[in-house]
Design a protein around this motif. Structure first.
Motif, PDB file in Angstrom:
ATOM      1  N   ILE A   1      17.831 -64.706-100.988  1.00 37.54           N
ATOM      2  CA  ILE A   1      16.330 -64.312-100.830  1.00 37.54           C
ATOM      3  C   ILE A   1      15.729 -65.761-100.706  1.00 37.54           C
ATOM      4  O   ILE A   1      14.534 -65.959 -99.980  1.00 37.54           O
ATOM      5  N   ALA A   2      15.833 -66.389-101.612  1.00 35.65           N
ATOM      6  CA  ALA A   2      15.169 -67.958-101.683  1.00 35.65           C
ATOM      7  C   ALA A   2      15.358 -68.814-100.240  1.00 35.65           C
ATOM      8  O   ALA A   2      14.587 -69.230 -99.969  1.00 35.65           O
ATOM      9  N   GLN A   3      16.802 -68.515 -99.864  1.00 41.18           N
ATOM     10  CA  GLN A   3      16.923 -69.219 -98.443  1.00 41.18           C
ATOM     11  C   GLN A   3      16.039 -68.662 -97.445  1.00 41.18           C
ATOM     12  O   GLN A   3      15.361 -69.334 -96.511  1.00 41.18           O
ATOM     13  N   LEU A   4      16.152 -67.387 -97.260  1.00 36.82           N
ATOM     14  CA  LEU A   4      15.248 -66.694 -96.174  1.00 36.82           C
ATOM     15  C   LEU A   4      13.712 -66.922 -96.375  1.00 36.82           C
ATOM     16  O   LEU A   4      12.731 -66.571 -95.416  1.00 36.82           O
ATOM     17  N   LYS A   5      13.439 -67.306 -97.753  1.00 35.99           N
ATOM     18  CA  LYS A   5      11.750 -67.538 -97.814  1.00 35.99           C
ATOM     19  C   LYS A   5      11.478 -68.841 -97.457  1.00 35.99           C
ATOM     20  O   LYS A   5      10.291 -69.184 -97.669  1.00 35.99           O
ATOM     21  N   ARG A   6      12.429 -69.867 -97.130  1.00 36.45           N
ATOM     22  CA  ARG A   6      12.179 -71.155 -96.890  1.00 36.45           C
ATOM     23  C   ARG A   6      10.851 -71.258 -95.782  1.00 36.45           C
ATOM     24  O   ARG A   6      11.057 -70.517 -94.950  1.00 36.45           O
ATOM     25  N   PRO A   7       9.971 -72.190 -95.983  1.00 39.08           N
ATOM     26  CA  PRO A   7       8.839 -72.362 -95.033  1.00 39.08           C
ATOM     27  C   PRO A   7       9.244 -72.491 -93.758  1.00 39.08           C
ATOM     28  O   PRO A   7       8.732 -71.950 -92.515  1.00 39.08           O
ATOM     29  N   SER A   8      10.529 -73.473 -93.468  1.00 34.94           N
ATOM     30  CA  SER A   8      10.866 -73.785 -92.138  1.00 34.94           C
ATOM     31  C   SER A   8      11.475 -72.536 -91.405  1.00 34.94           C
ATOM     32  O   SER A   8      11.204 -72.499 -90.116  1.00 34.94           O
ATOM     33  N   LEU A   9      11.937 -71.294 -92.127  1.00 31.63           N
ATOM     34  CA  LEU A   9      12.360 -70.270 -91.287  1.00 31.63           C
ATOM     35  C   LEU A   9      10.999 -69.104 -91.177  1.00 31.63           C
ATOM     36  O   LEU A   9      10.783 -68.319 -90.396  1.00 31.63           O
ATOM     37  N   ALA A  10      10.137 -69.133 -92.352  1.00 34.07           N
ATOM     38  CA  ALA A  10       9.086 -68.266 -92.441  1.00 34.07           C
ATOM     39  C   ALA A  10       7.902 -68.596 -91.203  1.00 34.07           C
ATOM     40  O   ALA A  10       7.430 -67.933 -90.662  1.00 34.07           O
TER      41      ALA A  10
ATOM     42  N   PHE B   1      27.512 -40.797 -88.450  1.00 38.49           N
ATOM     43  CA  PHE B   1      26.361 -39.912 -88.233  1.00 38.49           C
ATOM     44  C   PHE B   1      25.282 -41.060 -87.442  1.00 38.49           C
ATOM     45  O   PHE B   1      24.344 -40.712 -87.041  1.00 38.49           O
ATOM     46  N   GLY B   2      25.775 -42.092 -87.362  1.00 34.33           N
ATOM     47  CA  GLY B   2      24.848 -43.079 -86.654  1.00 34.33           C
ATOM     48  C   GLY B   2      24.853 -43.323 -85.083  1.00 34.33           C
ATOM     49  O   GLY B   2      25.705 -42.785 -84.403  1.00 34.33           O
ATOM     50  N   ASP B   3      23.586 -43.364 -84.646  1.00 31.61           N
ATOM     51  CA  ASP B   3      23.191 -43.039 -83.075  1.00 31.61           C
ATOM     52  C   ASP B   3      23.358 -44.553 -82.556  1.00 31.61           C
ATOM     53  O   ASP B   3      23.674 -44.467 -81.513  1.00 31.61           O
ATOM     54  N   ASP B   4      22.691 -45.537 -82.962  1.00 33.90           N
ATOM     55  CA  ASP B   4      22.702 -46.662 -82.289  1.00 33.90           C
ATOM     56  C   ASP B   4      22.759 -47.808 -83.592  1.00 33.90           C
ATOM     57  O   ASP B   4      22.737 -47.556 -84.621  1.00 33.90           O
ATOM     58  N   HIS B   5      22.544 -49.088 -82.960  1.00 34.12           N
ATOM     59  CA  HIS B   5      22.501 -50.162 -84.188  1.00 34.12           C
ATOM     60  C   HIS B   5      21.463 -50.085 -85.211  1.00 34.12           C
ATOM     61  O   HIS B   5      21.437 -51.062 -86.086  1.00 34.12           O
ATOM     62  N   THR B   6      20.110 -49.525 -84.975  1.00 33.52           N
ATOM     63  CA  THR B   6      19.295 -49.675 -85.718  1.00 33.52           C
ATOM     64  C   THR B   6      19.440 -48.690 -87.064  1.00 33.52           C
ATOM     65  O   THR B   6      18.756 -48.837 -88.144  1.00 33.52           O
ATOM     66  N   ILE B   7      20.575 -48.314 -86.891  1.00 31.03           N
ATOM     67  CA  ILE B   7      21.376 -47.436 -88.232  1.00 31.03           C
ATOM     68  C   ILE B   7      21.538 -48.575 -89.250  1.00 31.03           C
ATOM     69  O   ILE B   7      21.453 -48.199 -90.591  1.00 31.03           O
ATOM     70  N   MET B   8      21.749 -49.770 -89.025  1.00 28.20           N
ATOM     71  CA  MET B   8      21.972 -50.779 -89.919  1.00 28.20           C
ATOM     72  C   MET B   8      20.713 -51.249 -90.777  1.00 28.20           C
ATOM     73  O   MET B   8      21.006 -51.714 -91.706  1.00 28.20           O
ATOM     74  N   GLU B   9      19.761 -50.817 -89.995  1.00 31.62           N
ATOM     75  CA  GLU B   9      18.239 -50.933 -90.841  1.00 31.62           C
ATOM     76  C   GLU B   9      18.462 -50.203 -92.206  1.00 31.62           C
ATOM     77  O   GLU B   9      17.658 -50.637 -93.407  1.00 31.62           O
ATOM     78  N   LYS B  10      19.125 -49.024 -92.175  1.00 30.28           N
ATOM     79  CA  LYS B  10      19.158 -48.103 -93.401  1.00 30.28           C
ATOM     80  C   LYS B  10      19.709 -48.968 -94.658  1.00 30.28           C
ATOM     81  O   LYS B  10      19.560 -48.795 -95.728  1.00 30.28           O
ATOM     82  N   VAL B  11      20.762 -49.775 -94.455  1.00 30.84           N
ATOM     83  CA  VAL B  11      21.405 -50.317 -95.614  1.00 30.84           C
ATOM     84  C   VAL B  11      21.209 -51.856 -95.675  1.00 30.84           C
ATOM     85  O   VAL B  11      21.470 -52.344 -96.614  1.00 30.84           O
ATOM     86  N   ALA B  12      20.147 -52.282 -94.720  1.00 29.43           N
ATOM     87  CA  ALA B  12      19.673 -53.875 -94.854  1.00 29.43           C
ATOM     88  C   ALA B  12      18.597 -53.799 -95.788  1.00 29.43           C
ATOM     89  O   ALA B  12      17.702 -52.699 -95.863  1.00 29.43           O
ATOM     90  N   LYS B  13      18.311 -55.087 -96.176  1.00 33.35           N
ATOM     91  CA  LYS B  13      17.056 -55.420 -96.794  1.00 33.35           C
ATOM     92  C   LYS B  13      16.307 -56.465 -96.268  1.00 33.35           C
ATOM     93  O   LYS B  13      17.169 -57.409 -95.723  1.00 33.35           O
ATOM     94  N   CYS B  14      15.140 -56.486 -96.063  1.00 26.36           N
ATOM     95  CA  CYS B  14      14.364 -57.740 -95.596  1.00 26.36           C
ATOM     96  C   CYS B  14      13.609 -58.495 -96.481  1.00 26.36           C
ATOM     97  O   CYS B  14      13.159 -57.822 -97.374  1.00 26.36           O
ATOM     98  N   ILE B  15      13.158 -59.663 -96.080  1.00 30.44           N
ATOM     99  CA  ILE B  15      12.285 -60.435 -96.725  1.00 30.44           C
ATOM    100  C   ILE B  15      10.876 -60.176 -96.388  1.00 30.44           C
ATOM    101  O   ILE B  15      10.396 -60.349 -95.239  1.00 30.44           O
ATOM    102  N   LYS B  16       9.970 -59.714 -97.275  1.00 31.65           N
ATOM    103  CA  LYS B  16       8.407 -59.654 -96.925  1.00 31.65           C
ATOM    104  C   LYS B  16       7.591 -60.629 -97.235  1.00 31.65           C
ATOM    105  O   LYS B  16       8.067 -61.591 -98.313  1.00 31.65           O
TER     106      LYS B  16
END
Length: 418
Positions: free
Chosen positions: A369-378, A403-418
């Motif tokens: 989380i700390a690395q994904l919040k880095r200004p250089s990435l944001a 039960f998955g239909d396509d690659h977007t199913i991975m968003e169900k188990v993924a977490k994103c940095i806001k």
């Protein structure tokens, strides 16, 4: 100065030790091999930031921090490699942050070295940098150059200097450019003399100096190499590290397998990192699951070599269109993984949106989380990286496949940095 029989005996003992730096870091180490391309690209970003005037007046949050942290992730050999580059406000060193002239000279030095292809060109740039007398900027720079020119520039740290002095009965100093260049001359001479035992890559002989410097290999007064009984604690600790690394690698292989399994079940072509195709898991060879070679996605060859080291990539069936990419993190290489995903995202056309993921164990969640919040990435809108925890992937793998239909199913188990 160099006793042939003595040095040969020490080198052979170093290679025969299953827990030496040679066997645990230098050979058969995928993370080490992956780091070269990512670090080179990171150095190119440092140069770009200095040229464009966006390089900050501090180490923290800079592209240089990303490069040095990727280097320190190479475990014990490069432990502490970032420390010389930390901004020390009371001492105003290293003087490449507040002083714009020195910052520019440092950027020009890196650019000249990254473009150079001959030994004499690189040494000339090193000598020029030493003559600038930039306060606080010493031979620690060699740790960056090693990952650009591993057959020309050996890395440099306290343990390696100590090891060099013990092995060759010298008194070289840590912060001296002259001493570094003299050390390098001896290292190259010995490396050439024993090239049948070592490697053109100077990481092999540098690992030997490191092991001597930390006391794992002890050179006694009779010029023989012994592992002292009083060093048992050090050896025990290293043994535990090796066992932990084996367990981590097994977990890494399992996660790669699950990601390929899911991708195939969802109808995609999948490819595993180019240096992982000889692996297997659950009695399935990766070469039977993965595409045999990386599709021609029309990108620069240097970038392609870096991207080809991403742990798992999914393509639309029968095409060169990437839909998602996954970097599996263990105890190291978060920065390298982020750099490879960033390379992919910034290279592909803007219209080609793909999902990017770091896949990591629970204990690394705060760090990620700390690395994904880095200004250089944001600051880069083209780069959006989410993360998936090992436990979530393992728990839901079968359900996603079913039960998955396509690659977007991975968003169900993924977490994103806001």
């Amino acid at each position: 100065m160099i006793n042939n029989e003595r040095v040969q005996f020490i080198i052979q003992a170093y290679k025969d030790d299953s827990e030496s730096v040679y066997n645990t870091w230098f050979v058969n180490n995928e993370a080490r091999l992956k780091a070269f391309g990512a670090i080179r690209r990171g150095v190119e970003q440092v140069i770009k930031d200095i040229k464009e005037g966006t390089f900050p007046a501090d180490f923290k949050g800079s592209s240089l921090e990303i490069v040095l942290t990727a280097i320190t992730e190479q475990k014990q050999v490069f432990e502490g490699a970032a420390h010389p580059f930390y901004w020390k406000p009371k001492l105003r060193i290293p003087d490449i942050y507040e002083n714009n002239t020195n910052k520019s000279l440092f950027g020009q030095f890196l650019e000249s070295c990254i473009k150079a292809n001959k030994e004499e060109q690189i040494i000339k740039e090193v000598v020029k940098l030493s003559h600038y007398n930039i306060k606080g900027l010493g031979p620690a720079v060699a740790n960056i150059l090693y990952f650009i020119h591993p057959t020309i520039i050996p890395p440099f740290n306290t343990a390696m200097v100590n090891g060099f002095n013990l092995l060759f009965k010298e008194k070289k100093k840590l912060g001296s450019w002259n001493d570094y260049l003299e050390m390098r001359d001896t290292i190259l001479q010995v490396n050439d003399q024993y090239k049948n035992l070592l490697s053109k890559d100077l990481g092999a002989i540098s690992g030997l100096l490191f092991d001597i410097g930390v006391g794992k290999i002890v050179v006694d007064g009779n010029a023989q190499m012994v592992i002292e009984k009083k060093r048992k604690e050090l050896l025990k600790k290293r043994h535990q590290q090796v066992q932990a690394e084996i367990e981590e690698e097994n977990t890494h292989t399992k996660i790669q397998y699950l990601l390929m399994k899911i991708g195939k079940s969802l109808g995609y072509d999948v490819i595993v990192a180019s240096n992982d195709r000889a692996k297997s898991y659950n009695n399935e060879n990766f070469s039977f699951i993965s595409l045999p070679e990386f599709p021609d996605i029309k990108i620069d060859e240097d970038v392609k070599r870096t991207v080809a080291l991403i742990d798992v990539i999914w393509f639309e069936k029968g095409t060169t269109k990437i839909v998602s990419a996954y970097e599996v993190e263990k105890s190291t290489s978060i920065y390298s993984g982020i750099l490879r995903l960033a390379d992919l995202a910034l290279t592909l056309p803007n219209s080609e949106k793909i999902l990017l993921y770091l896949v990591a164990p629970e204990q690394r969640e705060k760090e990620i989380i700390a690395q994904l919040k880095r200004p250089s990435l944001a600051a880069k809108e083209a780069i959006k990286i989410s993360y998936i925890l090992f436990s979530e992937l393992c728990e839901h793998c079968e359900s996603i496949c079913k039960f998955g239909d396509d690659h977007t199913i991975m968003e169900k188990v993924a977490k994103c940095i806001k």
